[in-house]
Enzyme design. Structure first.
Site, PDB file in Angstrom:
ATOM      1  N   HIS A  42       0.826  -1.206   0.000  1.00 51.29           N
ATOM      2  CA  HIS A  42       0.000   0.000   0.000  1.00 51.29           C
ATOM      3  C   HIS A  42       0.861   1.258   0.000  1.00 51.29           C
ATOM      4  O   HIS A  42       1.911   1.304   0.648  1.00 51.29           O
ATOM      5  CB  HIS A  42      -0.906   0.029   1.240  1.00 51.29           C
ATOM      6  CG  HIS A  42      -2.082  -0.891   1.154  1.00 51.29           C
ATOM      7  ND1 HIS A  42      -3.152  -0.656   0.331  1.00 51.29           N
ATOM      8  CD2 HIS A  42      -2.342  -2.061   1.787  1.00 51.29           C
ATOM      9  CE1 HIS A  42      -4.031  -1.631   0.455  1.00 51.29           C
ATOM     10  NE2 HIS A  42      -3.558  -2.499   1.328  1.00 51.29           N
ATOM     11  N   GLU A 111      -6.217  -0.633  -5.656  1.00 53.62           N
ATOM     12  CA  GLU A 111      -7.177   0.204  -4.937  1.00 53.62           C
ATOM     13  C   GLU A 111      -6.901   1.668  -5.270  1.00 53.62           C
ATOM     14  O   GLU A 111      -5.745   2.097  -5.300  1.00 53.62           O
ATOM     15  CB  GLU A 111      -7.029   0.015  -3.420  1.00 53.62           C
ATOM     16  CG  GLU A 111      -7.304  -1.394  -2.917  1.00 53.62           C
ATOM     17  CD  GLU A 111      -8.771  -1.641  -2.676  1.00 53.62           C
ATOM     18  OE1 GLU A 111      -9.572  -0.674  -2.816  1.00 53.62           O
ATOM     19  OE2 GLU A 111      -9.121  -2.789  -2.365  1.00 53.62           O
TER      20      GLU A 111
END
Length: 337
Positions: A42, A111
């Site tokens: 991430h 994402e």
């Protein structure tokens, strides 16, 4: 990956812990008998307060240097926006040389939380999937061929060579929660990654049939693909503590509609904190009983998942690792002999 034996792994929560403690937990996981460690890649976490997002590539190198046995990899990395696929191919070839037989590249469509803050226009799902497929094929080509010239829809290379690479390419897993990515995993990947805690029909009626369809399309055997499930478990002999621990990850209980277009960890945290603990816990197997925990985990194994990677939500990961490895893992292994 053709192994069919049950493998039990640890999910290193890179969104929840700083890189140093995360490394210590993962080293402990090897010492306690876990078979693998996976982490997400991430750029931003799900929470702003006490959130973390260490870079996966250097962290994997550090974990490889401090361990000797466990398989280590990403679940998942997005090779389509922040990274050029050739850079991913180079990085994982290097890791594969340094830690032979232990590195796994898990990839997915990504994402928006990780890409939009970098000025990337987040495309619709069909384009994200097309980018992923092209990136995977390019990575795999760079692992086996020299001087690769590729002019695709989204990526280009000109006489590109990954000079330092292992003789056997790093296993590549595809993560997905929909039929398209799952079908692609069956066609071209070494493994398939998805997560627990969703409606049972998603696995039985959508995902696993899509995986079988992909395998059949290419004439591949079921054992050709490692089926990895990230199992969300909140286990503690204090049941109330196990319930309360799930608050850290309440964002996972948000519906797609509730989090669509949310790219700011502060806003994601606000939405998650508004949920009651009963809803936060819905994505987790919450138990204070080893037998109950084993029984519920075995339900996923019965579906056909043979590589279970356990993600615990609590702040005290050492407490979880020691109790889970002593009280749950032996029962899981014993029932598969």
């Amino acid at each position: 990956m053709s192994e069919s034996r049950l493998r039990l792994g640890y999910k290193a929560s890179s969104e929840q812990f700083a890189p140093g403690p995360l490394l210590d937990f993962s080293v402990l996981a090897e010492e306690l008998g876990f078979d693998s460690v996976f982490l997400s890649d991430h750029f931003q976490p799900w929470r702003h307060d006490d959130g973390h997002a260490p870079a996966a590539l250097p962290w994997l190198g550090a974990l490889g240097a401090r361990t000797s046995r466990i398989a280590i990899g990403t679940s998942v990395l997005t090779p389509t926006f922040r990274y050029h696929p050739a850079v991913v191919a180079q990085a994982f070839a290097t890791l594969g040389l340094m830690f032979p037989g232990r590195i796994i590249l898990g990839v997915g469509t990504g994402e928006s939380l990780n890409e939009v803050p970098l000025g990337i226009d987040w495309p619709p799902s069909p384009e994200r999937f097309a980018r992923l497929k092209e990136a995977i094929l390019l990575i795999k080509q760079l692992w086996v061929e020299d001087r690769v010239t590729h002019h695709g829809t989204y990526y280009s290379t000109e006489n590109a060579t990954v000079y330092d690479r292992p003789d056997t390419p790093v296993p590549l897993y595809i993560g997905g929660s929909g039929p398209a990515a799952t079908r692609l995993a069956g066609r071209i990947a070494d493994g398939y990654i998805t997560t627990s805690g969703k409606a049972p029909e998603l696995y039985t009626d959508v995902l696993l049939p899509a995986l079988a369809e992909g395998l059949d399309k290419e004439g591949r055997e079921r054992a050709a693909v490692d089926t990895l499930l990230e199992v969300k478990v909140s286990y503690d002999r204090d049941r109330d503590r196990a319930m309360q621990d799930t608050r850290n990850w309440a964002a996972l209980a948000l519906t797609p509609d509730e989090k669509t277009g949310v790219e700011d960890p502060i806003e994601m945290q606000r939405l998650a904190d508004a949920l009651p603990v009963e809803r936060a816990a819905t994505r987790w197997i919450v138990s204070d009983d080893p037998a109950e925990m084993i029984s519920r985990i075995r339900e996923y194994q019965a579906l056909g998942f043979n590589h279970l990677v356990f993600h615990a939500p609590g702040a005290d990961q050492e407490r979880f690792l020691r109790s889970f490895s002593a009280e749950v893992l032996p029962g899981l292994r014993q029932q598969t002999r």
